[in-house]
Write a protein that holds these residues in place. Structure first.
Motif, PDB file in Angstrom:
ATOM      1  N   UNK A  50       0.830  -1.200   0.000  1.00 51.79           N
ATOM      2  CA  UNK A  50       0.000   0.000   0.000  1.00 51.79           C
ATOM      3  C   UNK A  50       0.871   1.259   0.000  1.00 51.79           C
ATOM      4  N   UNK A  51       1.922   1.277   0.818  1.00 48.94           N
ATOM      5  CA  UNK A  51       2.818   2.436   0.868  1.00 48.94           C
ATOM      6  C   UNK A  51       3.498   2.661  -0.480  1.00 48.94           C
ATOM      7  N   UNK A  52       3.978   1.580  -1.111  1.00 47.80           N
ATOM      8  CA  UNK A  52       4.635   1.704  -2.413  1.00 47.80           C
ATOM      9  C   UNK A  52       3.649   2.194  -3.473  1.00 47.80           C
ATOM     10  N   UNK A  53       2.410   1.723  -3.420  1.00 51.81           N
ATOM     11  CA  UNK A  53       1.390   2.160  -4.376  1.00 51.81           C
ATOM     12  C   UNK A  53       1.025   3.627  -4.146  1.00 51.81           C
ATOM     13  N   UNK A  77       9.611  -3.415   3.301  1.00 56.51           N
ATOM     14  CA  UNK A  77       8.640  -4.041   2.400  1.00 56.51           C
ATOM     15  C   UNK A  77       8.343  -3.140   1.200  1.00 56.51           C
ATOM     16  N   UNK A  78       8.228  -1.837   1.434  1.00 52.87           N
ATOM     17  CA  UNK A  78       7.954  -0.906   0.336  1.00 52.87           C
ATOM     18  C   UNK A  78       9.090  -0.939  -0.687  1.00 52.87           C
ATOM     19  N   UNK A 127       9.481   9.648  -2.256  1.00 55.96           N
ATOM     20  CA  UNK A 127      10.159   9.370  -0.994  1.00 55.96           C
ATOM     21  C   UNK A 127       9.112   8.958   0.031  1.00 55.96           C
ATOM     22  N   UNK A 128       9.362   7.822   0.680  1.00 58.08           N
ATOM     23  CA  UNK A 128       8.480   7.322   1.732  1.00 58.08           C
ATOM     24  C   UNK A 128       9.223   7.406   3.059  1.00 58.08           C
ATOM     25  N   UNK A 129       8.585   8.003   4.049  1.00 61.80           N
ATOM     26  CA  UNK A 129       9.094   7.997   5.416  1.00 61.80           C
ATOM     27  C   UNK A 129       8.043   7.285   6.257  1.00 61.80           C
TER      28      UNK A 129
END
Length: 156
Positions: A50-53, A77-78, A127-129
């Motif tokens: 979900x985060x990657x999407x 996981x992302x 960018x995901x934090x």
């Protein structure tokens, strides 16, 4: 309801799953026009998917989790689902001081802040934090404090 004769998208890697999810009509409706989205009932590696999407539709994404240990798991996981820039923002046991650099978690927090500071106005990659709610609420140095205390070293 989808037509059974509609060809299914080819899945060759985990990154393809994030793309398929991000391109689904329901998912796009969820993301369109919303600055903040709250989703519950998602566990395990589905949180990373979900985060990657979500990151495919947002340049910078803060993903807040209910448990402190989950931030590292979801960030990893992302990345497995194809996201190149994913960092966990840990909760530090001490507050911002010159001696704080001795705290490993605080040093990691500063590294995440440096990554955010380096982002330009229109980044090419998302960018995901990820963080635990307490990690997000914990004070950090201001951008000015971070800039004034940063030193760059180079050969020569």
């Amino acid at each position: 309801m989808p037509d059974r004769n509609t060809p299914k998208p080819a899945i060759e890697s985990l990154a393809d799953l994030a793309t398929i999810v991000s391109q689904s009509l329901d998912f796009q409706q969820l993301c369109t026009g919303h600055k903040n989205v709250s989703i519950s009932g998602i566990w395990g590696s589905l949180r990373g998917l979900l985060a990657a999407a979500l990151a495919q539709s947002k340049a910078n994404l803060l993903f807040i989790l209910p448990q402190a240990a989950d931030a590292d798991l979801v960030a990893g996981d992302a990345m497995a689902f194809g996201l190149a820039d994913s960092y966990a923002l840990p909760l530090s046991s001490i507050e911002f001081k010159a001696s704080s650099i001795k705290d490993e978690d605080y040093a990691e927090r500063l590294q995440v802040l440096q990554q955010l500071r380096r982002r330009d106005e229109s980044p090419v990659t998302p960018l995901l934090v990820t963080s635990y709610v307490g990690g997000v609420m914990q004070r950090v140095p201001t951008p000015e404090q971070l800039e004034s205390s940063t030193r760059s070293l180079k050969v020569g």
